[in-house]
Design a protein around this motif. Structure first.
Motif, short mmCIF file in Angstrom:
data_model
loop_
_atom_site.label_atom_id
_atom_site.label_comp_id
_atom_site.label_asym_id
_atom_site.label_seq_id
_atom_site.Cartn_x
_atom_site.Cartn_y
_atom_site.Cartn_z
N GLN A 175 0.81 -1.22 0.00
CA GLN A 175 0.00 0.00 0.00
C GLN A 175 0.84 1.28 0.00
O GLN A 175 0.50 2.27 0.65
N ALA A 176 1.93 1.25 -0.75
CA ALA A 176 2.73 2.46 -0.91
C ALA A 176 1.87 3.55 -1.56
O ALA A 176 1.02 3.26 -2.40
N GLY A 177 2.10 4.80 -1.16
CA GLY A 177 1.27 5.91 -1.64
C GLY A 177 1.39 6.16 -3.12
O GLY A 177 2.49 6.34 -3.64
N LEU A 178 0.24 6.20 -3.80
CA LEU A 178 0.23 6.41 -5.24
C LEU A 178 0.01 7.87 -5.61
O LEU A 178 0.35 8.30 -6.71
N ALA A 179 -0.55 8.65 -4.70
CA ALA A 179 -0.89 10.03 -5.01
C ALA A 179 0.24 11.01 -4.72
O ALA A 179 0.14 12.18 -5.07
N LEU A 180 1.33 10.55 -4.11
CA LEU A 180 2.44 11.44 -3.78
C LEU A 180 3.12 11.94 -5.05
O LEU A 180 3.30 11.20 -6.01
N GLN A 181 3.51 13.21 -5.05
CA GLN A 181 4.07 13.85 -6.23
C GLN A 181 5.53 14.22 -6.01
O GLN A 181 5.92 14.65 -4.92
N ASP A 182 6.34 14.04 -7.06
CA ASP A 182 7.75 14.42 -6.97
C ASP A 182 7.90 15.91 -7.21
O ASP A 182 6.92 16.66 -7.28
N GLN A 183 9.12 16.39 -7.35
CA GLN A 183 9.34 17.83 -7.45
C GLN A 183 8.76 18.43 -8.73
O GLN A 183 8.61 19.65 -8.84
N GLU A 184 8.44 17.60 -9.70
CA GLU A 184 7.80 18.09 -10.92
C GLU A 184 6.29 17.90 -10.88
O GLU A 184 5.59 18.19 -11.85
N ASN A 186 4.76 15.01 -10.51
CA ASN A 186 4.37 13.74 -11.11
C ASN A 186 4.15 12.66 -10.05
O ASN A 186 4.96 12.51 -9.13
N THR A 187 3.06 11.93 -10.18
CA THR A 187 2.88 10.72 -9.39
C THR A 187 3.68 9.60 -10.06
O THR A 187 4.22 9.78 -11.15
N ALA A 188 3.71 8.44 -9.42
CA ALA A 188 4.42 7.30 -10.03
C ALA A 188 3.78 6.92 -11.36
O ALA A 188 4.46 6.52 -12.31
N LEU A 189 2.45 7.06 -11.46
CA LEU A 189 1.77 6.73 -12.73
C LEU A 189 2.14 7.75 -13.80
O LEU A 189 2.30 7.39 -14.98
N HIS A 190 2.29 9.02 -13.43
CA HIS A 190 2.79 10.02 -14.39
C HIS A 190 4.15 9.59 -14.92
O HIS A 190 4.42 9.68 -16.13
#
Length: 358
Positions: A175-184, A186-190
């Protein structure tokens, strides 16, 4: 890239309170021990000064070379990580055993955070030590799995970027977080859509809870792009089909110019992709913030195939943009483009010629 340049690339959003890096949760793995920065290898530091710009970048999975400075945060070289792995005997302990059962040395290593914010799990993923990464994933609670480094990358971001589907699967199962965004933003799906990581995207869309998947697909990065925008820009038909199958919003506008996926496909002059989007229900007359429809873009680029496709799909040829221009106005006398338009576009006193009786 030199260290000074690299430091300038980092974006610190902590003052805005937008993202919880999870460091406090990480330190709570064992309250008796504090996270300590990993020491920089002097040889590695000298090597960075000598090698220059390419030295901070991550290892590319295929070539072994460093890639994409936006995903560079590791301050440890592979040899250093191997020493840590050898020092940690976690594989010899039952997976269900509590963190308190580990030695002081092991806990100290496992709770280390580098100067770039990378945990030992980040480093294991970066250096493709998948077996070790799997052990750490089983050991760590969810809060630790969601720790973001200085570039706001979670382990899931890195595993996706480096195309490690087995690690992606383990993280999602925990259940690692999917909605977290990187510095750009982007989520992991992005990241999967942007980098063309089809297998990782398939895992994310199949294992993520529907609500969280919907949030990830609707999230816009800091450039206003959704996952569908990124997949379309990459001209990845397979990825576009996957996103649409999972419920991606087809007519969503990007936050910068108001382009839909259809606008992007037409800009790319990709007839097959544009046809796919139209067949799936794309709004052929959707307008950008400047009022331009996909037909404006196709005619403005004097591209016959996409112009013909849009006309056949019922595009309104008389819509005007904010410059009070119709698509015909942008044809600029190009006979090949004008020949595509039927004569019923010619109007006298607001009435189509074919409707008038002489």
């Amino acid at each position: 890239m030199a260290n000074n340049d690299y430091e300038k690339r980092k974006v610190d959003l902590s003052d805005d309170g937008q993202i919880d890096s999870g460091i406090d949760s990480y330190r709570s793995l064992n309250k008796d021990y504090q996270s300590v920065p990993a020491a920089q290898d002097p040889k590695a530091e000298d090597s960075e000064r000598e090698d220059g710009e390419g030295n901070d970048d991550k290892l590319d999975n295929a070539s072994g070379e460093r890639v994409d400075s936006a995903y560079s945060s590791s301050s440890l070289i592979t040899d250093s990580l191997n020493e840590i792995i050898q020092s940690c005997s976690i594989s010899e302990k039952p997976a269900a055993e509590s963190p308190e059962s580990y030695s002081e040395q092991e806990v100290s290593l496992l709770t280390t955070v580098t100067e770039d914010g990378d945990t030992i799990l980040h480093l294991a993923i970066i250096h493709k030590e998948e077996d070790f990464a799997h052990q750490l994933i089983e050991l760590f609670p969810k809060e630790v799995l969601d720790i973001q480094n200085n570039l706001y990358q979670t382990p899931l971001h890195l595993a996706t970027y480096l195309d490690s589907p087995a690690v992606v699967q383990r993280l999602l199962q925990k259940q690692a977080g999917l909605a977290l965004q990187d510095q750009e933003g982007n989520t992991a799906l992005h990241v999967a859509c942007q980098q063309g990581r089809s297998e990782c995207a398939t895992l994310i869309t199949s294992l993520a809870p529907p609500r969280l998947l919907r949030v990830a697909m609707e999230t816009q990065n800091w450039r206003g792009q959704t996952c569908l925008h990124l997949a379309t820009q990459r001209r990845n038909l397979r990825m576009v089909k996957l996103l649409l199958k999972k419920g991606a919003q087809l007519n969503v506008q990007d936050g910068t110019s108001g382009k839909t996926a259809l606008h992007l496909a037409v800009e790319l002059q990709d007839v097959e992709l544009a046809r796919l989007l139209l067949n799936r229900g794309a709004n052929v007359d959707a307008a950008m913030f400047n009022g331009c429809t996909a037909l404006h873009l196709a005619v403005g680029r004097h591209h016959g195939p996409t112009t013909r496709l849009l006309c056949q799909s019922g595009a309104d040829r008389m819509l005007k943009n904010t410059e009070d221009e119709t698509a015909l106005d942008l044809a600029d006398g190009n006979e090949n483009i004008l020949a595509i338009f039927p004569f019923d576009d010619i109007q006298i006193s607001g009435r189509s010629v074919v409707e008038m009786k002489f």
